[in-house]
Design a protein around this motif. Structure first.
Motif, PDB file in Angstrom:
ATOM      1  N   PRO A  73      11.527  35.086  44.843  1.00  0.00           N
ATOM      2  CA  PRO A  73      11.251  36.365  45.511  1.00  0.00           C
ATOM      3  C   PRO A  73      12.439  37.322  45.506  1.00  0.00           C
ATOM      4  O   PRO A  73      12.274  38.523  45.720  1.00  0.00           O
ATOM      5  CB  PRO A  73      10.892  35.955  46.946  1.00  0.00           C
ATOM      6  N   SER A  74      13.650  36.783  45.247  1.00  0.00           N
ATOM      7  CA  SER A  74      14.819  37.666  45.240  1.00  0.00           C
ATOM      8  C   SER A  74      14.868  38.542  43.995  1.00  0.00           C
ATOM      9  O   SER A  74      15.727  39.419  43.884  1.00  0.00           O
ATOM     10  CB  SER A  74      16.100  36.825  45.336  1.00  0.00           C
ATOM     11  N   LEU A  75      13.939  38.310  43.068  1.00  0.00           N
ATOM     12  CA  LEU A  75      13.908  39.128  41.852  1.00  0.00           C
ATOM     13  C   LEU A  75      13.527  40.581  42.169  1.00  0.00           C
ATOM     14  O   LEU A  75      13.932  41.503  41.465  1.00  0.00           O
ATOM     15  CB  LEU A  75      12.884  38.561  40.853  1.00  0.00           C
ATOM     16  N   VAL A  76      12.746  40.761  43.242  1.00  0.00           N
ATOM     17  CA  VAL A  76      12.241  42.100  43.576  1.00  0.00           C
ATOM     18  C   VAL A  76      12.717  42.482  44.971  1.00  0.00           C
ATOM     19  O   VAL A  76      12.581  41.703  45.912  1.00  0.00           O
ATOM     20  CB  VAL A  76      10.696  42.142  43.540  1.00  0.00           C
ATOM     21  N   ARG A  77      13.268  43.676  45.088  1.00  0.00           N
ATOM     22  CA  ARG A  77      13.640  44.170  46.406  1.00  0.00           C
ATOM     23  C   ARG A  77      13.406  45.674  46.482  1.00  0.00           C
ATOM     24  O   ARG A  77      13.424  46.373  45.463  1.00  0.00           O
ATOM     25  CB  ARG A  77      15.099  43.836  46.740  1.00  0.00           C
ATOM     26  N   VAL A  78      13.143  46.151  47.700  1.00  0.00           N
ATOM     27  CA  VAL A  78      12.936  47.589  47.905  1.00  0.00           C
ATOM     28  C   VAL A  78      14.298  48.270  47.891  1.00  0.00           C
ATOM     29  O   VAL A  78      15.178  47.936  48.683  1.00  0.00           O
ATOM     30  CB  VAL A  78      12.218  47.863  49.241  1.00  0.00           C
ATOM     31  N   GLU A  79      14.450  49.202  46.992  1.00  0.00           N
ATOM     32  CA  GLU A  79      15.732  49.913  46.869  1.00  0.00           C
ATOM     33  C   GLU A  79      15.755  51.163  47.752  1.00  0.00           C
ATOM     34  O   GLU A  79      16.758  51.445  48.417  1.00  0.00           O
ATOM     35  CB  GLU A  79      15.971  50.299  45.409  1.00  0.00           C
ATOM     36  N   ASP A  80      14.653  51.895  47.790  1.00  0.00           N
ATOM     37  CA  ASP A  80      14.624  53.123  48.599  1.00  0.00           C
ATOM     38  C   ASP A  80      13.173  53.498  48.903  1.00  0.00           C
ATOM     39  O   ASP A  80      12.261  53.221  48.118  1.00  0.00           O
ATOM     40  CB  ASP A  80      15.303  54.265  47.846  1.00  0.00           C
ATOM     41  N   VAL A  81      12.982  54.106  50.052  1.00  0.00           N
ATOM     42  CA  VAL A  81      11.663  54.601  50.457  1.00  0.00           C
ATOM     43  C   VAL A  81      11.794  56.095  50.709  1.00  0.00           C
ATOM     44  O   VAL A  81      12.604  56.526  51.527  1.00  0.00           O
ATOM     45  CB  VAL A  81      11.162  53.891  51.735  1.00  0.00           C
ATOM     46  N   LEU A  96       4.303  58.848  53.299  1.00  0.00           N
ATOM     47  CA  LEU A  96       5.014  58.037  52.314  1.00  0.00           C
ATOM     48  C   LEU A  96       4.982  58.719  50.951  1.00  0.00           C
ATOM     49  O   LEU A  96       3.924  59.122  50.466  1.00  0.00           O
ATOM     50  CB  LEU A  96       4.382  56.649  52.213  1.00  0.00           C
ATOM     51  N   GLY A  97       6.166  58.860  50.361  1.00  0.00           N
ATOM     52  CA  GLY A  97       6.272  59.369  49.002  1.00  0.00           C
ATOM     53  C   GLY A  97       6.401  58.212  48.023  1.00  0.00           C
ATOM     54  O   GLY A  97       5.582  57.296  48.010  1.00  0.00           O
ATOM     55  N   GLU A  98       7.458  58.214  47.247  1.00  0.00           N
ATOM     56  CA  GLU A  98       7.696  57.145  46.278  1.00  0.00           C
ATOM     57  C   GLU A  98       8.447  55.984  46.936  1.00  0.00           C
ATOM     58  O   GLU A  98       9.239  56.179  47.858  1.00  0.00           O
ATOM     59  CB  GLU A  98       8.518  57.661  45.101  1.00  0.00           C
ATOM     60  N   VAL A  99       8.174  54.766  46.437  1.00  0.00           N
ATOM     61  CA  VAL A  99       8.926  53.581  46.841  1.00  0.00           C
ATOM     62  C   VAL A  99       9.657  53.064  45.598  1.00  0.00           C
ATOM     63  O   VAL A  99       9.024  52.745  44.587  1.00  0.00           O
ATOM     64  CB  VAL A  99       8.010  52.478  47.393  1.00  0.00           C
ATOM     65  N   ASP A 100      10.974  53.038  45.678  1.00  0.00           N
ATOM     66  CA  ASP A 100      11.769  52.572  44.542  1.00  0.00           C
ATOM     67  C   ASP A 100      12.070  51.089  44.697  1.00  0.00           C
ATOM     68  O   ASP A 100      12.502  50.636  45.763  1.00  0.00           O
ATOM     69  CB  ASP A 100      13.093  53.359  44.463  1.00  0.00           C
ATOM     70  N   PHE A 101      11.822  50.342  43.636  1.00  0.00           N
ATOM     71  CA  PHE A 101      12.091  48.905  43.630  1.00  0.00           C
ATOM     72  C   PHE A 101      13.191  48.582  42.626  1.00  0.00           C
ATOM     73  O   PHE A 101      13.322  49.248  41.600  1.00  0.00           O
ATOM     74  CB  PHE A 101      10.835  48.114  43.253  1.00  0.00           C
ATOM     75  N   GLU A 102      13.940  47.555  42.955  1.00  0.00           N
ATOM     76  CA  GLU A 102      14.914  47.010  42.013  1.00  0.00           C
ATOM     77  C   GLU A 102      14.415  45.625  41.579  1.00  0.00           C
ATOM     78  O   GLU A 102      14.162  44.765  42.420  1.00  0.00           O
ATOM     79  CB  GLU A 102      16.292  46.880  42.648  1.00  0.00           C
ATOM     80  N   LYS A 123       5.413  44.084  44.252  1.00  0.00           N
ATOM     81  CA  LYS A 123       5.648  45.508  44.481  1.00  0.00           C
ATOM     82  C   LYS A 123       4.418  46.170  45.120  1.00  0.00           C
ATOM     83  O   LYS A 123       4.554  46.989  46.038  1.00  0.00           O
ATOM     84  CB  LYS A 123       6.015  46.213  43.165  1.00  0.00           C
ATOM     85  N   ASP A 124       3.241  45.789  44.626  1.00  0.00           N
ATOM     86  CA  ASP A 124       2.014  46.357  45.192  1.00  0.00           C
ATOM     87  C   ASP A 124       1.857  45.966  46.661  1.00  0.00           C
ATOM     88  O   ASP A 124       1.500  46.801  47.510  1.00  0.00           O
ATOM     89  CB  ASP A 124       0.796  45.876  44.401  1.00  0.00           C
TER      90      ASP A 124
END
Length: 214
Positions: A73-81, A96-102, A123-124
């Protein structure tokens, strides 16, 4: 909350002005309350649907426990909302606008073939969860604004407008009574003066008659 007033024409004009102002504003406030009430109902339903969607997604994940146990699960994290703002009946609420993922790089050769799909599912799910959280925040703001607006409507309808009408009526009655008393006093004073004049005239006539006899 009692309306403060004085028994004079200046206070009467002030109460009339305050009453006209509130009667003019009240329809606008009631329209705002109605709009907020409808929006609260809509957002509440939207949040409930999102929460149900999150729960359903989690249940679907549970049926694939064996597969997910292999996923990191550490492969995906929320970078910015990114939050935007819209206005409902003049009240700013978050959207809510864009959600940036790393997504950390991983080897397609050394990981299961479903890893790419798994990262998208994560991510979904995170996006829906964030949407639900923003929706709850929006709902709290709207409910607070709706309660405050309802309180203001009740204050105008049940306290201030009736209180101002009662104050105006009391001042009018007092001024009318005062005017009636003033007119009555003037009549009494005029009658008294007329009586004094009549006495003086009679006295003068009697004195003239006495002089004529002498």
């Amino acid at each position: 909350m009692a309306v403060k007033f004085q028994y004079n024409k200046t206070s009467l004009q002030r109460q009339k002005k305050d009453l006209q102002l509130r009667e003019r504003i009240l329809p606008t406030i009631k329209s705002k309350e109605s709009a907020l009430r409808l929006e609260v109902r809509r957002v509440k339903k939207e949040v409930e649907d999102l929460e149900a969607q999150v729960e359903q997604s989690i249940e679907n994940f549970d049926t694939m426990t064996a597969l997910w146990s292999e996923f990191d699960p550490s492969l995906v994290r929320v970078e910015d909302v990114h939050l935007e703002t819209r206005k409902v009946a003049g009240i700013p609420v978050p959207v809510l606008g864009e959600v940036d993922f790393e997504v950390r790089p991983f080897s397609l050769l050394n990981t299961p073939s479903w890893y790419m799909e798994g990262t998208q599912l994560i991510k979904d799910l995170a996006t829906v969860g964030i949407q639900a959280e923003v929706g709850r925040l929006e709902l709290d703001i709207l409910q607070h604004a709706r309660r405050k607006t309802t309180q203001k409507v009740n204050l105008f309808e049940k306290v201030q407008i009736p209180g101002l009408k009662e104050a105006i009526l009391k001042i009018k009655r007092y001024l009318e009574d005062e005017e009636s008393l003033s007119k009555a006093s003037q009549k009494i004073m005029r009658a008294h003066l007329d009586e004094e004049k009549e006495k003086r005239r009679n006295a003068m006539e009697a004195e003239s008659e006495m002089e004529a006899i002498v």
